[in-house]
Motif scaffolding. Sequence first.
Motif, mmCIF file in Angstrom:
data_model
loop_
_atom_site.group_PDB
_atom_site.id
_atom_site.type_symbol
_atom_site.label_atom_id
_atom_site.label_comp_id
_atom_site.label_asym_id
_atom_site.label_seq_id
_atom_site.Cartn_x
_atom_site.Cartn_y
_atom_site.Cartn_z
ATOM 1 N N ARG A 90 -2.821 3.476 -3.243
ATOM 2 C CA ARG A 90 -2.470 2.582 -4.358
ATOM 3 C C ARG A 90 -2.156 1.244 -3.720
ATOM 4 O O ARG A 90 -1.222 1.120 -2.945
ATOM 5 N N CYS A 91 -2.970 0.259 -4.026
ATOM 6 C CA CYS A 91 -2.858 -1.064 -3.434
ATOM 7 C C CYS A 91 -2.403 -2.035 -4.524
ATOM 8 O O CYS A 91 -3.050 -2.151 -5.561
ATOM 9 N N VAL A 92 -1.282 -2.718 -4.291
ATOM 10 C CA VAL A 92 -0.692 -3.587 -5.308
ATOM 11 C C VAL A 92 -0.439 -4.975 -4.731
ATOM 12 O O VAL A 92 0.035 -5.120 -3.611
ATOM 13 N N SER A 93 -0.769 -5.979 -5.532
ATOM 14 C CA SER A 93 -0.423 -7.363 -5.209
ATOM 15 C C SER A 93 -0.103 -8.058 -6.527
ATOM 16 O O SER A 93 -0.976 -8.264 -7.356
ATOM 17 N N GLY A 94 1.169 -8.383 -6.706
ATOM 18 C CA GLY A 94 1.584 -9.021 -7.956
ATOM 19 C C GLY A 94 1.348 -8.096 -9.133
ATOM 20 O O GLY A 94 1.784 -6.949 -9.137
ATOM 21 N N ASN A 95 0.599 -8.576 -10.143
ATOM 22 C CA ASN A 95 0.292 -7.770 -11.326
ATOM 23 C C ASN A 95 -1.026 -7.016 -11.202
ATOM 24 O O ASN A 95 -1.490 -6.434 -12.169
ATOM 25 N N LEU A 115 0.844 -1.184 0.000
ATOM 26 C CA LEU A 115 0.000 0.000 0.000
ATOM 27 C C LEU A 115 0.882 1.236 0.000
ATOM 28 O O LEU A 115 1.909 1.275 0.681
ATOM 29 N N ALA A 116 0.488 2.219 -0.784
ATOM 30 C CA ALA A 116 1.150 3.519 -0.804
ATOM 31 C C ALA A 116 0.075 4.573 -1.056
ATOM 32 O O ALA A 116 -1.088 4.236 -1.274
ATOM 33 N N PHE A 117 0.451 5.829 -1.028
ATOM 34 C CA PHE A 117 -0.523 6.912 -1.143
ATOM 35 C C PHE A 117 -0.397 7.631 -2.476
ATOM 36 O O PHE A 117 0.696 7.955 -2.921
ATOM 37 N N GLU A 118 -1.563 7.853 -3.104
ATOM 38 C CA GLU A 118 -1.613 8.542 -4.394
ATOM 39 C C GLU A 118 -2.023 9.996 -4.227
ATOM 40 O O GLU A 118 -1.441 10.885 -4.819
ATOM 41 N N SER A 119 -3.033 10.257 -3.402
ATOM 42 C CA SER A 119 -3.499 11.631 -3.207
ATOM 43 C C SER A 119 -4.392 11.699 -1.971
ATOM 44 O O SER A 119 -4.772 10.678 -1.410
ATOM 45 N N PHE A 120 -4.715 12.919 -1.574
ATOM 46 C CA PHE A 120 -5.683 13.112 -0.493
ATOM 47 C C PHE A 120 -6.450 14.402 -0.750
ATOM 48 O O PHE A 120 -6.031 15.260 -1.514
ATOM 49 N N MET A 121 -7.611 14.485 -0.106
ATOM 50 C CA MET A 121 -8.468 15.650 -0.282
ATOM 51 C C MET A 121 -9.187 15.913 1.036
ATOM 52 O O MET A 121 -9.744 14.991 1.634
#
Length: 140
Positions: free
Chosen positions: A96-101, A57-63
């Motif tokens: 931004r949530c990533v697991s594999g592809n 998990l990482a951060f893309e934006s906030f509001m």
Amino acid sequence: MPTRIFAALVLTSLLAAGCAAPKTPVHIGPPLPASELAIVQAQDPENTGGATVRFHLAFESFMKVGDGQRTFVGDARNGYPTRISVLPGDYTIITRCVSGNYWAYPAAELSLEAGRIYTLRCGVSPHNLTSFRLTMDSIE
């Protein structure tokens, strides 16, 4: 020949710089002590309780809720931070949530208090195994 080697070294260093994670973004304004900011961080994917699937998990934006102005903190070119600092308040945070592809951009609405650290993690949605969900893992 030396020109080609030099060009290859420059290209390699530029590509490596593009993959580096950005620094922790902080609020816009005068510097404030940590006790006056809320910190939102991603759970370390290695500490997912022995799960066979790792989620990053990482951060893309906030509001800020009611503001309507989105602040981007990460992108594919410069990387995505795993920790952000913001002024206290109600926020929509896009991760931004990533697991594999597979990846997704789930959002969380949070009421953040000054001086606290919030840890988020992502995982598979129990009702839709092709989508991601966010959960707040802990508040310190």
